[in-house]
Write a protein that holds these residues in place. Structure first.
Motif, PDB file in Angstrom:
ATOM      1  N   SER A 157       0.844  -1.187   0.000  1.00 60.33           N
ATOM      2  CA  SER A 157       0.000   0.000   0.000  1.00 60.33           C
ATOM      3  C   SER A 157       0.878   1.235   0.000  1.00 60.33           C
ATOM      4  N   ILE A 158       0.266   2.380  -0.244  1.00 52.11           N
ATOM      5  CA  ILE A 158       1.019   3.615  -0.351  1.00 52.11           C
ATOM      6  C   ILE A 158       1.597   4.042   0.996  1.00 52.11           C
ATOM      7  N   THR A 159       1.047   3.501   2.088  1.00 53.15           N
ATOM      8  CA  THR A 159       1.552   3.865   3.415  1.00 53.15           C
ATOM      9  C   THR A 159       2.812   3.102   3.805  1.00 53.15           C
ATOM     10  N   GLU A 160       3.142   2.042   3.090  1.00 55.05           N
ATOM     11  CA  GLU A 160       4.337   1.257   3.423  1.00 55.05           C
ATOM     12  C   GLU A 160       5.555   1.888   2.758  1.00 55.05           C
ATOM     13  N   VAL A 161       5.944   3.023   3.295  1.00 53.72           N
ATOM     14  CA  VAL A 161       7.005   3.815   2.682  1.00 53.72           C
ATOM     15  C   VAL A 161       8.346   3.097   2.770  1.00 53.72           C
ATOM     16  N   ALA A 162       8.660   2.505   3.921  1.00 50.93           N
ATOM     17  CA  ALA A 162       9.965   1.872   4.110  1.00 50.93           C
ATOM     18  C   ALA A 162      10.150   0.677   3.177  1.00 50.93           C
ATOM     19  N   VAL A 163       9.096  -0.109   3.012  1.00 50.77           N
ATOM     20  CA  VAL A 163       9.190  -1.280   2.134  1.00 50.77           C
ATOM     21  C   VAL A 163       9.405  -0.839   0.691  1.00 50.77           C
ATOM     22  N   ARG A 164       8.663   0.162   0.270  1.00 49.06           N
ATOM     23  CA  ARG A 164       8.817   0.643  -1.109  1.00 49.06           C
ATOM     24  C   ARG A 164      10.189   1.270  -1.318  1.00 49.06           C
ATOM     25  N   ARG A 165      10.694   1.974  -0.315  1.00 46.33           N
ATOM     26  CA  ARG A 165      12.015   2.569  -0.449  1.00 46.33           C
ATOM     27  C   ARG A 165      13.088   1.488  -0.596  1.00 46.33           C
ATOM     28  N   GLN A 166      12.971   0.417   0.167  1.00 48.90           N
ATOM     29  CA  GLN A 166      13.941  -0.673   0.062  1.00 48.90           C
ATOM     30  C   GLN A 166      13.862  -1.339  -1.309  1.00 48.90           C
ATOM     31  N   ALA A 167      12.652  -1.527  -1.827  1.00 48.41           N
ATOM     32  CA  ALA A 167      12.505  -2.123  -3.158  1.00 48.41           C
ATOM     33  C   ALA A 167      13.097  -1.210  -4.223  1.00 48.41           C
ATOM     34  N   ARG A 168      12.829   0.099  -4.121  1.00 51.84           N
ATOM     35  CA  ARG A 168      13.403   1.036  -5.094  1.00 51.84           C
ATOM     36  C   ARG A 168      14.922   1.023  -5.020  1.00 51.84           C
ATOM     37  N   ARG A 169      15.480   0.902  -3.811  1.00 58.14           N
ATOM     38  CA  ARG A 169      16.935   0.888  -3.682  1.00 58.14           C
ATOM     39  C   ARG A 169      17.541  -0.329  -4.391  1.00 58.14           C
ATOM     40  N   PHE A 170      16.903  -1.492  -4.218  1.00 57.60           N
ATOM     41  CA  PHE A 170      17.422  -2.698  -4.873  1.00 57.60           C
ATOM     42  C   PHE A 170      17.316  -2.591  -6.387  1.00 57.60           C
ATOM     43  N   HIS A 171      16.160  -2.177  -6.879  1.00 64.50           N
ATOM     44  CA  HIS A 171      15.969  -2.103  -8.321  1.00 64.50           C
ATOM     45  C   HIS A 171      16.842  -1.013  -8.946  1.00 64.50           C
ATOM     46  N   THR A 172      17.039   0.087  -8.229  1.00 58.75           N
ATOM     47  CA  THR A 172      17.923   1.135  -8.743  1.00 58.75           C
ATOM     48  C   THR A 172      19.360   0.644  -8.835  1.00 58.75           C
ATOM     49  N   ALA A 173      19.797  -0.113  -7.818  1.00 55.29           N
ATOM     50  CA  ALA A 173      21.153  -0.666  -7.850  1.00 55.29           C
ATOM     51  C   ALA A 173      21.310  -1.665  -8.995  1.00 55.29           C
ATOM     52  N   LEU A 174      20.290  -2.487  -9.231  1.00 58.69           N
ATOM     53  CA  LEU A 174      20.352  -3.451 -10.331  1.00 58.69           C
ATOM     54  C   LEU A 174      20.396  -2.744 -11.683  1.00 58.69           C
ATOM     55  N   ALA A 175      19.585  -1.700 -11.835  1.00 58.03           N
ATOM     56  CA  ALA A 175      19.608  -0.933 -13.080  1.00 58.03           C
ATOM     57  C   ALA A 175      20.962  -0.255 -13.286  1.00 58.03           C
ATOM     58  N   GLU A 176      21.552   0.258 -12.219  1.00 48.68           N
ATOM     59  CA  GLU A 176      22.872   0.883 -12.329  1.00 48.68           C
ATOM     60  C   GLU A 176      23.933  -0.148 -12.691  1.00 48.68           C
ATOM     61  N   LEU A 177      23.825  -1.362 -12.172  1.00 45.93           N
ATOM     62  CA  LEU A 177      24.769  -2.420 -12.526  1.00 45.93           C
ATOM     63  C   LEU A 177      24.690  -2.744 -14.018  1.00 45.93           C
ATOM     64  N   ILE A 178      23.478  -2.771 -14.564  1.00 44.97           N
ATOM     65  CA  ILE A 178      23.327  -3.025 -16.008  1.00 44.97           C
ATOM     66  C   ILE A 178      23.880  -1.853 -16.808  1.00 44.97           C
ATOM     67  N   ARG A 179      23.613  -0.628 -16.359  1.00 45.57           N
ATOM     68  CA  ARG A 179      24.169   0.539 -17.062  1.00 45.57           C
ATOM     69  C   ARG A 179      25.686   0.568 -16.998  1.00 45.57           C
TER      70      ARG A 179
END
Length: 419
Positions: free
Chosen positions: A276-298
């Motif tokens: 849900s939109i209120t689970e800020v910490a969980v979404r932030r952790q997911a964004r951090r992982f996916h951002t790191a993976l995208a940066e690794l591909i770049r």
């Protein structure tokens, strides 16, 4: 025109499944060191991931049509709005006596169409190549059996070409007799339209992605299914290009595959759907992982552009292979062992970072002419100069080119101030 029937859609679905099975077999040839069991597991994992992220063929057609129409309407509205703003700013620089008000939105729309055609030039080549392969008999058959799937894209391209030609003819024929101030504002409107039209492909892709998420089947894909499919495609392209690793065309093919894989890695739609939109910490952790993976591909994308020897090329290919195998075995620690987490940034922050300077310049263009003590001619000249500078800030022009354009504008707008 008619939409394809159920039988034809089922036939297309079957052909699509055969196609992805054939491509999966071809992609696994990039792993020559695997045994039969490991190769079979790799093939089945990729095939299942591909099936999970797929969309029905009918839904693919509909989303593409709707996305194209929505993008065209949005760009038309944006160019009309920019033309109205330019017409408002043109007051005091020649007025309607030098040229009609519609010249500004027409110039913006002409630039939108021309830059959009340049952006989708590969699609134009594909359409021309398709009609060449069909020949006269195939074209006649398509005319006799009209379907939206056959004619929507060619009709959209033909309409864009016709509108671009008509709008460009009207713009050039009218702006030549307009005052200098109106010519500069028309150029600013055209530059805005060119920047807007160059993003047409991305806008269509974004709208298609939104519609696809909205009508996604109940069996949602796993978060990294799309990454696995696109990364093995990039690995296969890198493996097939090994005999000519120095060829720029080969590097371009690999980079296109890596770009798609990077976009898939940065997508957190599945995680957002689970929370849900209120689970800020969980979404932030997911964004951090996916951002790191995208940066690794770049990072691999940047490395492939700087490759200087066959050994470096082989090292990049081996790294891509290890990433694919880590995804297959769900070894995320091994996948991310060479990547540091990147701080996540929101879309609003990225938008402000890209357009912040231009927005500030536009605000000053509105405010400065209204200040007390600023006469009409000076205020109009400053307004045009700031608007052109704001448009230049959105383009990838170099500092020297931007400086030259601003210097020319200053000399034309303030001739008395130049020695």
């Amino acid at each position: 025109m008619r939409i394809a029937g159920n039988d034809e859609l089922l036939h297309r679905e079957a052909a699509w499944l055969r196609g992805i099975a054939s491509r999966t077999r071809r992609y696994t040839q990039a792993f020559p060191d695997l045994g039969d069991g490991e190769r079979r597991r790799l093939r089945m994992t990729v095939l299942h991931a591909w099936i999970r992220i797929r969309q029905p063929v009918g839904l693919q057609f509909v989303t593409n049509y709707v996305a194209t129409v929505v993008t065209a309407v949005g760009m038309a509205a944006a160019s009309a709005t920019a033309g109205a703003v330019a017409a408002l700013f043109a007051t005091g620089t020649g007025g309607s006596a030098g040229g009609p008000w519609w010249i500004f939105p027409t110039a913006g729309w002409a630039a939108v169409c021309l830059s959009a055609l340049i952006a989708v030039r590969n699609d134009l080549r594909a359409i021309i190549s398709l009609f060449r392969r069909l020949g006269l008999r195939g074209v006649v058959w398509r005319v006799v059996h009209p379907q939206i799937a056959y004619w929507f894209v060619p009709a959209a391209m033909l309409t864009t070409v016709a509108v671009a030609a008509a709008a460009s003819w009207l713009t050039i024929g009218t702006v030549l007799s307009a005052p200098t101030g109106q010519q500069l504002i028309t150029a600013a409107a055209g530059l805005f339209g060119a920047v807007l039209g160059s993003q047409a492909g991305r806008r269509i892709t974004a709208v298609t992605r939104v519609l696809s998420r909205r009508f996604r089947p109940s069996h949602r894909p796993r978060p990294l299914d799309a990454v696995l499919v696109q990364l093995i495609a990039a690995t296969s392209a890198c493996h097939q290009g090994r005999p000519q690793w120095w060829d720029p065309r080969n590097i371009e093919i690999v980079r296109k595959r890596l770009a798609v894989a990077g976009e898939a890695a940065g997508d957190t739609a599945t995680v957002r759907g689970r929370t849900s939109i209120t689970e800020v910490a969980v979404r932030r952790q997911a964004r951090r992982f996916h951002t790191a993976l995208a940066e690794l591909i770049r990072r691999h994308d940047r490395a492939i552009t700087q490759v200087r020897s066959a050994q470096e090329y082989d090292a990049i290919t081996a790294s891509l292979r290890s990433g694919v195998l880590a995804l297959v075995t769900e070894d995320l620690e091994g996948l991310m062992q060479h990547s540091a987490a990147e701080p996540p940034t929101s879309r609003a922050a990225r938008f402000v970072r890209r357009t912040g300077s231009s927005l500030i310049l536009v605000a000053f263009a509105v405010i400065i002419p209204l200040l007390p003590g600023v006469d009409g001619a000076t205020g109009a000249g400053v307004r045009v100069l700031l608007l052109m500078t704001a448009a230049l800030a959105l383009t990838p022009a170099g500092d020297s080119a931007s400086g030259s354009i601003r210097s020319a504008l200053e000399r034309s707008l303030f001739p008395k101030a130049t020695p």
